[in-house]
Write an enzyme that holds these catalytic residues in place. Structure first.
Site, mmCIF file in Angstrom:
data_model
loop_
_atom_site.group_PDB
_atom_site.id
_atom_site.type_symbol
_atom_site.label_atom_id
_atom_site.label_comp_id
_atom_site.label_asym_id
_atom_site.label_seq_id
_atom_site.Cartn_x
_atom_site.Cartn_y
_atom_site.Cartn_z
ATOM 1 N N SER A 133 55.661 66.719 41.563
ATOM 2 C CA SER A 133 55.143 67.586 42.620
ATOM 3 C C SER A 133 56.311 68.380 43.201
ATOM 4 C CB SER A 133 54.495 66.751 43.723
ATOM 5 O OG SER A 133 54.199 67.546 44.867
ATOM 6 N N TYR A 145 54.748 60.469 50.655
ATOM 7 C CA TYR A 145 54.410 61.133 49.400
ATOM 8 C C TYR A 145 55.645 61.800 48.793
ATOM 9 C CZ TYR A 145 51.996 64.074 46.007
ATOM 10 O OH TYR A 145 51.593 64.695 44.852
#
Length: 248
Positions: A133, A145
């Site tokens: 990501s 995250y």
């Protein structure tokens, strides 16, 4: 794009979104695909559509992971399973959400490599493809995250060094916003989800599958190490300033 030289693949997080699109793309190329996820009904439907072989498994169950996957003979490992639970500030999230996100996004990915890649090395053929990501490359206001995907980034970088001298290739694809179920899980507020999904023209799962095929189809002497892919309207970076008393 050159035809793939690989015959078999394992795709995790295959029941929807990016994972399902990669399963479709690989089966269309004639690759035998094992599609792994927790949702049996989704996998059953995907198998009927594509001819993939479903594996119903929770990757956070490490005993089941090693029991089912150790020694699985595949040429391609697509480590895609991930989630954004705890997609808020670290101070506001919960212990359970921290454990769930780190276990799914990072620890399970490392255990997959431990279970699958020694076989690739022994056979002298293989490609490891991680869905990372841009949150693992840039600060994006989500410590949990971001840390999980930052770990994936350095895992891929270090794995390339560890596999020196073998023909095993490693690719990390780092997308920005993709139109998947990710935000439905990450945010509890439906208005926030709607805003995120409609304020710009998002990437589609097929865009990521196309990038995966590009990396997988490169000639044997070429390793596509990192692909950063964003919507045209989204970019990372910039300076954020605020007064020191703003948190009071």
């Amino acid at each position: 794009m050159a035809p793939l030289t690989y015959q078999t693949a394992l795709v995790t997080g295959a029941s929807s979104g990016i994972g399902a699109s990669i399963v479709r793309a690989l089966t269309q190329q004639g690759v035998t695909v094992y599609a792994l996820a927790r949702r049996e009904d989704r996998l059953t439907a995907l198998a009927a559509e594509t001819g993939c072989t479903p594996i119903v498994l929770d990757l956070c169950d490490s005993d089941a992971l090693y029991d089912r996957l150790s020694g699985l003979d595949v040429d391609i490992l697509v480590s895609n399973a991930g989630m954004g639970i705890g997609y808020t500030t670290l101070c506001e999230t919960t212990r359970q959400d921290i454990e769930c996100t780190i276990n799914t996004n990072l620890i399970a990915a490392m255990q997959l490599i431990n279970a699958i890649v020694p076989g690739m090395v022994a056979r002298g053929k293989g490609h490891i493809l991680h869905i990372g990501s841009i949150a693992g490359l840039y600060p994006l206001f989500s410590s949990v995250y971001g840390a999980s995907k930052g770990g994936i980034h350095l895992l891929c970088q270090n794995l390339r060094l560890e596999l020196k001298g073998t023909p095993i290739r490693c690719t990390e694809i780092c997308p920005a916003r993709v139109d998947t179920e990710f935000f439905d899980v990450a945010y509890k507020d439906p208005d926030t989800v709607k805003k995120i999904k409609t304020e710009i023209d998002l990437l589609k799962p097929q865009d990521i599958a196309d990038a995966a095929l590009y990396a997988l189809s490169a000639p044997p002497h070429v390793n596509i190490g990192l692909i950063e892919i964003t919507p045209t309207e989204q970019m990372a970076g910039g300076l954020v300033t605020y007064p020191l008393n703003s948190a009071k």
